[in-house]
Design an enzyme around this catalytic site. Structure first.
Site, PDB file in Angstrom:
ATOM      1  N   SER A 147       0.863  -1.181   0.000  1.00 51.56           N
ATOM      2  CA  SER A 147       0.000   0.000   0.000  1.00 51.56           C
ATOM      3  C   SER A 147       0.898   1.229   0.000  1.00 51.56           C
ATOM      4  CB  SER A 147      -0.855   0.000   1.278  1.00 51.56           C
ATOM      5  OG  SER A 147      -1.483   1.249   1.465  1.00 51.56           O
ATOM      6  N   TYR A 160      -2.583  -1.038  10.452  1.00 55.51           N
ATOM      7  CA  TYR A 160      -2.457  -1.187   8.997  1.00 55.51           C
ATOM      8  C   TYR A 160      -1.115  -0.631   8.515  1.00 55.51           C
ATOM      9  CZ  TYR A 160      -4.030  -1.039   4.077  1.00 55.51           C
ATOM     10  OH  TYR A 160      -4.171  -1.220   2.715  1.00 55.51           O
TER      11      TYR A 160
HETATM   12  P1  NAD Z   1     -11.379  -6.389  -0.068  1.00 53.52           P
HETATM   13  O1  NAD Z   1     -11.976  -6.258   1.273  1.00 53.52           O
HETATM   14  O2  NAD Z   1     -12.213  -6.090  -1.271  1.00 53.52           O
HETATM   15  O3  NAD Z   1     -10.748  -7.839  -0.238  1.00 53.52           O
HETATM   16  C1  NAD Z   1      -9.991  -8.437   0.782  1.00 53.52           C
HETATM   17  C2  NAD Z   1      -9.818  -9.917   0.494  1.00 53.52           C
HETATM   18  O4  NAD Z   1      -9.103 -10.516   1.586  1.00 53.52           O
HETATM   19  C3  NAD Z   1     -11.160 -10.663   0.394  1.00 53.52           C
HETATM   20  O5  NAD Z   1     -11.102 -11.633  -0.628  1.00 53.52           O
HETATM   21  C4  NAD Z   1     -11.272 -11.341   1.758  1.00 53.52           C
HETATM   22  O6  NAD Z   1     -12.056 -12.513   1.752  1.00 53.52           O
HETATM   23  C5  NAD Z   1      -9.812 -11.661   2.033  1.00 53.52           C
HETATM   24  N1  NAD Z   1      -9.568 -11.947   3.438  1.00 53.52           N
HETATM   25  C6  NAD Z   1      -9.812 -11.162   4.516  1.00 53.52           C
HETATM   26  N2  NAD Z   1      -9.523 -11.826   5.650  1.00 53.52           N
HETATM   27  C7  NAD Z   1      -9.088 -13.055   5.283  1.00 53.52           C
HETATM   28  C8  NAD Z   1      -8.649 -14.212   5.983  1.00 53.52           C
HETATM   29  N3  NAD Z   1      -8.589 -14.243   7.325  1.00 53.52           N
HETATM   30  N4  NAD Z   1      -8.293 -15.302   5.273  1.00 53.52           N
HETATM   31  C9  NAD Z   1      -8.369 -15.307   3.923  1.00 53.52           C
HETATM   32  N5  NAD Z   1      -8.771 -14.249   3.203  1.00 53.52           N
HETATM   33  C10 NAD Z   1      -9.125 -13.133   3.877  1.00 53.52           C
HETATM   34  O7  NAD Z   1     -10.074  -5.452  -0.041  1.00 53.52           O
HETATM   35  P2  NAD Z   1      -9.175  -4.781  -1.191  1.00 53.52           P
HETATM   36  O8  NAD Z   1      -9.364  -3.319  -1.116  1.00 53.52           O
HETATM   37  O9  NAD Z   1      -9.330  -5.478  -2.486  1.00 53.52           O
HETATM   38  O10 NAD Z   1      -7.730  -5.065  -0.591  1.00 53.52           O
HETATM   39  C11 NAD Z   1      -6.856  -6.053  -1.090  1.00 53.52           C
HETATM   40  C12 NAD Z   1      -5.427  -5.702  -0.663  1.00 53.52           C
HETATM   41  O11 NAD Z   1      -5.051  -4.467  -1.227  1.00 53.52           O
HETATM   42  C13 NAD Z   1      -5.276  -5.551   0.855  1.00 53.52           C
HETATM   43  O12 NAD Z   1      -4.042  -6.087   1.272  1.00 53.52           O
HETATM   44  C14 NAD Z   1      -5.267  -4.037   1.033  1.00 53.52           C
HETATM   45  O13 NAD Z   1      -4.590  -3.648   2.191  1.00 53.52           O
HETATM   46  C15 NAD Z   1      -4.544  -3.611  -0.223  1.00 53.52           C
HETATM   47  N6  NAD Z   1      -4.763  -2.230  -0.623  1.00 53.52           N
HETATM   48  C16 NAD Z   1      -6.017  -1.777  -0.885  1.00 53.52           C
HETATM   49  C17 NAD Z   1      -6.174  -0.457  -1.272  1.00 53.52           C
HETATM   50  C18 NAD Z   1      -7.526   0.113  -1.595  1.00 53.52           C
HETATM   51  O14 NAD Z   1      -7.626   1.333  -1.741  1.00 53.52           O
HETATM   52  N7  NAD Z   1      -8.561  -0.697  -1.724  1.00 53.52           N
HETATM   53  C19 NAD Z   1      -5.064   0.383  -1.385  1.00 53.52           C
HETATM   54  C20 NAD Z   1      -3.810  -0.124  -1.110  1.00 53.52           C
HETATM   55  C21 NAD Z   1      -3.674  -1.436  -0.730  1.00 53.52           C
END
Ligand code: NAD
Length: 265
Positions: A147, A160
């Site tokens: 991130s 985080y």
């Molecule tokens: P999201 O909530 O849409 O998806 C998260 C995924 O992680 C889901 O498939 C969920 O089932 C899975 N997950 C959560 N807990 C779990 C567990 N205990 N075991 C197995 N799977 C589990 O989130 P997202 O926004 O797509 O985020 C995905 C990644 O990208 C994360 O690491 C997040 O920190 C990172 N990220 C997101 C953003 C953003 O703006 N959305 C920005 C930077 C980084």
């Protein structure tokens, strides 16, 4: 000759690929011809529907493993499953992640423990299990979905930010250890992407800051990104496919910001 993002015959495993960025990256890998292992939480029937649809749409093998990213034994089993089911493990994308937003003095201890487990320790466990497979193959790509918060901080996100900075540190350490084995390890550091995780953060931030969700979108979320635009799934997929390709072989130990200029400030 195969084009630079032709992953035909390769296997990619994406943790947390039942939603958001993970699902989009799994689809991008499948679209490039890779067989894919999905993972993540959700309704089993909906996951099976998505798995079958992805396999049919892209003509690749798609499997699902339900490992809970807080459980080291389940993570090790998932890595072994990928090799057993699909014969190889070429690309490991550690993507699963959760968020909790609260001032440090009120930050629930169980949320701290959960975020460190899912956003940081799970990558240690998966990489630990994947590296011997990649070394035996003589090639591998490890990508950690970090991130912008691996590079800079924001208030109310202690767990985080700590986990993502830690994930970048893990990335660099692994990169040094695998460098002579034709394996790379890099972190992708996106700014805000409009996924279910961010939608729920908008509501949480509004509560923590005592403002409306619209104000959070304008003054907090997109205020951080000089482009004033969310990062799109396809833009992250482009970077992932580059890292997966032979052209990406010398990119190792990098924390690649894809954040509209956020961390340039
Ligand atoms: P999201 O909530 O849409 O998806 C998260 C995924 O992680 C889901 O498939 C969920 O089932 C899975 N997950 C959560 N807990 C779990 C567990 N205990 N075991 C197995 N799977 C589990 O989130 P997202 O926004 O797509 O985020 C995905 C990644 O990208 C994360 O690491 C997040 O920190 C990172 N990220 C997101 C953003 C953003 O703006 N959305 C920005 C930077 C980084």
């Amino acid at each position: 000759m195969a084009n630079s993002t032709d992953l035909k015959g390769q296997t990619g495993l994406v943790t947390g690929s039942t939603s958001g960025i993970g699902m989009a990256m799994a689809r991008a890998l499948a679209g490039a011809g890779a067989n894919v292992v999905l993972n993540g939480l959700g309704d089993p029937a909906a996951i099976e529907q998505e798995r079958a649809a992805m396999a049919a749409e892209f003509g690749v093998e798609v499997r699902y493993h339900p490992a809970d990213m807080t459980k080291s034994d389940q993570i090790a089993d998932m890595i072994a499953f990928a090799e057993r089911e699909l014969g190889r493990l070429d690309l490991l994308l550690n993507n699963a992640g959760v968020q909790h937003v609260a001032p440090i003095e009120d930050f629930p201890i169980e949320n701290w423990n959960q975020i460190i487990a899912i956003n940081l320790s799970s990558a240690f466990h998966s990489i630990r299990a994947a590296v011997p497979i990649m070394k035996a193959q003589g090639r591998g790509r490890i990508v950690n979905l970090a991130s912008a918060h691996a590079l800079v901080a924001s208030p109310f996100k202690s767990a985080y930010v700590a986990a993502k900075h830690g994930l970048y540190g893990l990335t660099k350490t692994v990169a040094l250890e695998v460098a002579t084995f034709n394996i790379t390890c890099n972190a992708i550091c996106p700014g805000y992407v409009k996924t279910p995780l961010v939608e729920s953060q908008i509501a949480d931030q509004a509560k923590a800051r005592g403002v409306t969700p619209d104000q959070v979108m304008r003054d907090v979320i997109l205020a951080a990104q000089p482009t004033k635009k969310f990062v799109e799934y396809d833009q992250i997929a482009g970077l992932l496919l580059y890292l997966a390709s032979d052209a990406g072989a010398s990119v190792n130990g990098a924390g690649l910001a894809i954040d509209g200029g956020w961390t340039a400030e």
